[in-house]
Scaffold this motif. Structure first.
Motif, PDB file in Angstrom:
ATOM      1  N   ARG A 135      32.357  11.931 -94.172  1.00 15.00           N
ATOM      2  CA  ARG A 135      32.273  10.674 -93.663  1.00 15.00           C
ATOM      3  C   ARG A 135      33.279  10.020 -92.165  1.00 15.00           C
ATOM      4  NH1 ARG A 135      32.789  10.236 -99.596  1.00 15.00           N
ATOM      5  NH2 ARG A 135      31.202   9.936-100.877  1.00 15.00           N
ATOM      6  N   THR A 136      34.335  11.160 -91.974  1.00 14.54           N
ATOM      7  CA  THR A 136      35.229  10.581 -91.396  1.00 14.54           C
ATOM      8  C   THR A 136      34.876  11.308 -90.274  1.00 14.54           C
ATOM      9  OG1 THR A 136      36.878  12.382 -91.541  1.00 14.54           O
ATOM     10  CG2 THR A 136      37.709  10.344 -92.577  1.00 14.54           C
ATOM     11  N   THR A 137      34.170  12.382 -90.010  1.00 12.56           N
ATOM     12  CA  THR A 137      33.615  12.935 -89.099  1.00 12.56           C
ATOM     13  C   THR A 137      32.938  12.103 -88.377  1.00 12.56           C
ATOM     14  OG1 THR A 137      33.574  15.459 -89.284  1.00 12.56           O
ATOM     15  CG2 THR A 137      32.357  14.498 -87.504  1.00 12.56           C
ATOM     16  N   LEU A 138      32.658  11.178 -88.613  1.00 15.67           N
ATOM     17  CA  LEU A 138      30.534   9.964 -88.527  1.00 15.67           C
ATOM     18  C   LEU A 138      32.063   8.756 -88.073  1.00 15.67           C
ATOM     19  CD1 LEU A 138      28.531  10.382 -91.427  1.00 15.67           C
ATOM     20  CD2 LEU A 138      27.581  10.475 -88.997  1.00 15.67           C
ATOM     21  N   ALA A 139      32.848   8.219 -88.386  1.00 15.43           N
ATOM     22  CA  ALA A 139      33.721   7.210 -88.730  1.00 15.43           C
ATOM     23  C   ALA A 139      34.202   7.882 -87.168  1.00 15.43           C
ATOM     24  CB  ALA A 139      34.224   7.314 -89.466  1.00 15.43           C
ATOM     25  N   CYS A 140      34.844   8.509 -87.219  1.00 12.03           N
ATOM     26  CA  CYS A 140      35.482   9.356 -85.565  1.00 12.03           C
ATOM     27  C   CYS A 140      34.426   9.238 -84.351  1.00 12.03           C
ATOM     28  CB  CYS A 140      36.431  10.598 -85.539  1.00 12.03           C
ATOM     29  SG  CYS A 140      36.906  11.712 -84.476  1.00 12.03           S
ATOM     30  N   PHE A 141      33.470   9.588 -84.399  1.00 10.20           N
ATOM     31  CA  PHE A 141      32.491   9.993 -83.362  1.00 10.20           C
ATOM     32  C   PHE A 141      32.170   8.676 -83.021  1.00 10.20           C
ATOM     33  CE2 PHE A 141      28.124   9.093 -82.491  1.00 10.20           C
ATOM     34  CZ  PHE A 141      27.478   9.845 -81.434  1.00 10.20           C
ATOM     35  N   ALA A 142      31.571   7.445 -84.567  1.00 13.46           N
ATOM     36  CA  ALA A 142      31.493   6.309 -84.477  1.00 13.46           C
ATOM     37  C   ALA A 142      32.205   6.040 -83.321  1.00 13.46           C
ATOM     38  CB  ALA A 142      31.063   5.361 -85.131  1.00 13.46           C
TER      39      ALA A 142
END
Length: 553
Positions: A277-284
């Motif tokens: 979840r945090t990887t997706l959020a960081c990418f975004a």
């Protein structure tokens, strides 16, 4: 030379005709594939199934003035060793929420001329600021970052002092996280932040600060979620709208943004999924143009993170920056039809909400309006979570029934997974795990799909499931139920086999002592008390089952 030159040209009308044909063959009657296939957000933004160049808005978000972003780690525990470990291994700035008495000790050995510091001290902001001023040396030039002040006289005083004596420091954080964490949607978070920013500008200019200088004292903090396109559009819309505010006020400049991965989306159960979840959020957040990003450690829902969790959090950012190269291009989503349209549509919703707040007297006078609007959005999301329309991987979907928590979950803040996790905790606390019997009617091929669906739902509440095995004989199934020690049963099979056997099996289970009999599907059969199906209220099913099993909630 166009890449599509060798292909026949097509139009949106061509796509509509093909899409309508597919929908009608699927039993969907509609004259508009956009209406049939489109979806909506909690903010009222309509998401279409197809975009083209006609969807590009006239006004687009200003491009960030930077590439890459600042890796900002949050520390709420005064641990100097952890702070230094972060800075030595990729972190480039600090966000400190430690007691004022421990601030200097926490920063011991930190090169303040290299590592910006952002404070979070609440009512003691003025005291914390004095500590940071002293650490910055007599000329104040060694320290940079933000003092973290909010609305009120303290923020104005500190902003005037920063502008005059500490050019590397900003004084004020316009924090959108409380609105997000209270359950608000993206438009509500941005609209409230916009209104708060305007309130700060009014206060600073009333104190004699020029507009440009006042704009330079603000930093905005937003939540980044695993919905990557929503987060990208949110940050781009925020820059677009703040540029408009600055223009109206007679200034200019790009909004300084600090994105923080959402704490509300974090789970205490199956916490390693939080890394995804945090990887997706960081990418975004990076693609959306954030100036600084904080990735919350994967064990945040269980209190203070350990060293391993902090390491994964900072390495997530380093990987995206250094290996994936996400930060090499400014605004890489700019020009994409979907992203530009979603940004513009979100911005329109935000501006309308901002105007409502202003009409109510501004953010400080609009508390009841804001609370009511956020409560309605939260209620809609809660309903989606209960019905599993808002899936939470590892919690409401695909839970690990044998999992043991790393540590107890904290009770602070709103977390989407909490209702399911509370039931899991309750099941774990029983001397014997509560059990549901799955009456699997017919051969394995016939009952597996619905048995798996039912087991997944019951496991989301920590309930154990046992099956009768293949077969159709009501008495054999009832004997297996009696031997299982369960008090609740669920029929699992195909509609055809339900028609042949459901009533008889339900009757046999009732005679064997079943207090409640569920059926995986929607058919009505004598003796069946309720139904499990895609879109059912899973939390209500689980709570009812706990009650039937005699487990006090």
């Amino acid at each position: 030379m166009r890449l599509a030159a060798d292909f026949p040209s097509t139009t949106r009308d061509d796509w509509r005709a093909l899409a309508l044909g597919v929908l009608r063959r699927s039993g969907v009657e509609s004259d508009s594939p956009e209406a049939a296939l489109g979806t909506g957000t909690y903010d009222g933004v309509r998401l279409a199934p197809l975009y083209d160049e006609d969807d590009l808005p006239e006004l687009r978000a200003p491009r960030p003035s930077h590439t890459g972003w600042d890796i900002r780690q949050r520390h709420a525990v005064p641990d100097n060793e952890a702070v230094l470990a972060d800075l030595e291994n990729g972190v480039t700035s600090l966000w400190l929420a430690v007691p004022v008495e421990d601030l200097a000790r926490t920063l011991a050995g930190v090169h303040l001329d290299l590592a910006p510091v952002v404070l979070e001290a609440g009512e003691r902001t003025a005291e914390a600021a004095e500590v940071l001023f002293q650490l910055g040396g007599p000329d104040g030039g060694r320290v940079s970052g933000n003092l973290g002040a909010g609305l009120g006289p303290v923020g104005v005083e500190l902003a005037l002092r920063c502008a005059a004596e500490h050019p590397g420091l900003r004084a004020i954080v316009v924090d959108g996280l409380p609105y997000h964490e209270a359950g608000g949607g993206d438009a509500q978070e941005l609209g409230c932040s916009l209104a708060t920013g305007v309130a700060h500008l009014r206060a600073l200019t009333a104190a004699g600060m020029p507009v440009e200088a006042a704009l330079g004292q603000l930093e905005f903090r937003y939540a980044a979620t695993a919905d990557q396109f929503a987060t990208i559009a949110k940050l781009r819309a925020a820059r677009l709208l703040w540029a408009r505010v600055a223009e109206v006020c007679g200034g200019q400049g790009v909004q300084l943004q600090h994105a923080v991965t959402s704490s509300a989306m974090m789970t205490a159960r199956d916490p390693y999924v939080n890394m995804l979840r945090t990887t997706l959020a960081c990418f975004a957040a990076g693609v959306g143009g954030a100036d600084a990003v904080t990735v919350l450690p994967f064990d945040t829902a269980m209190g203070a993170p350990d060293a391993f969790a902090r390491r994964i959090a900072r390495n997530t950012q380093s990987l995206l920056l250094e290996e994936a190269g996400v930060g090499r291009v400014a605004d890489p989503a700019g020009g994409a039809w979907y992203v530009e349209r979603r940004t513009a549509d979100l911005a329109a919703q935000v501006w309308a909400w901002f105007q409502e707040i202003e009409a109510a007297g501004g953010i400080e006078a609009a508390g009841e309006l804001v609370a009511g609007r956020i409560a309605r959005t939260r209620a809609r999301r809660d309903d989606d979570i209960a019905h599993r329309r808002f899936p939470i991987t590892g919690v409401s979907e695909f839970p690990n029934p044998r999992e043991r928590p790393l540590r107890p979950a904290t009770t602070e803040g709103v977390r989407y997974a909490r209702p399911y996790e509370e039931l899991r905790d309750l099941a774990d606390a029983q001397p014997r795990r509560p059990r549901v019997f799955l009456a699997t009617i017919g051969p394995v091929a016939a009952h597996t799909a619905r048995a798996s669906f039912a087991a997944n739902l019951f496991h989301a509440g920590g309930l154990e499931t046992v099956t009768s095995g293949p077969g159709t004989d009501p008495e054999e199934i009832a004997q297996a139920f009696a031997a299982s020690g369960a008090a609740v049963a669920c029929l699992c099979s195909t509609d055809r086999l339900y028609g042949e056997h459901a009533t008889a099996v339900a009757q046999a289970l009732r005679q064997a002592g079943a207090r409640r009999i569920w059926l995986a599907g929607k058919g009505s059969y004598e003796g069946v008390d309720g139904h499990l199906y895609t879109g059912c209220d899973a939390l209500d099913v689980l709570r009812t089952t706990f009650d039937d099993l005699g487990v006090a909630r």
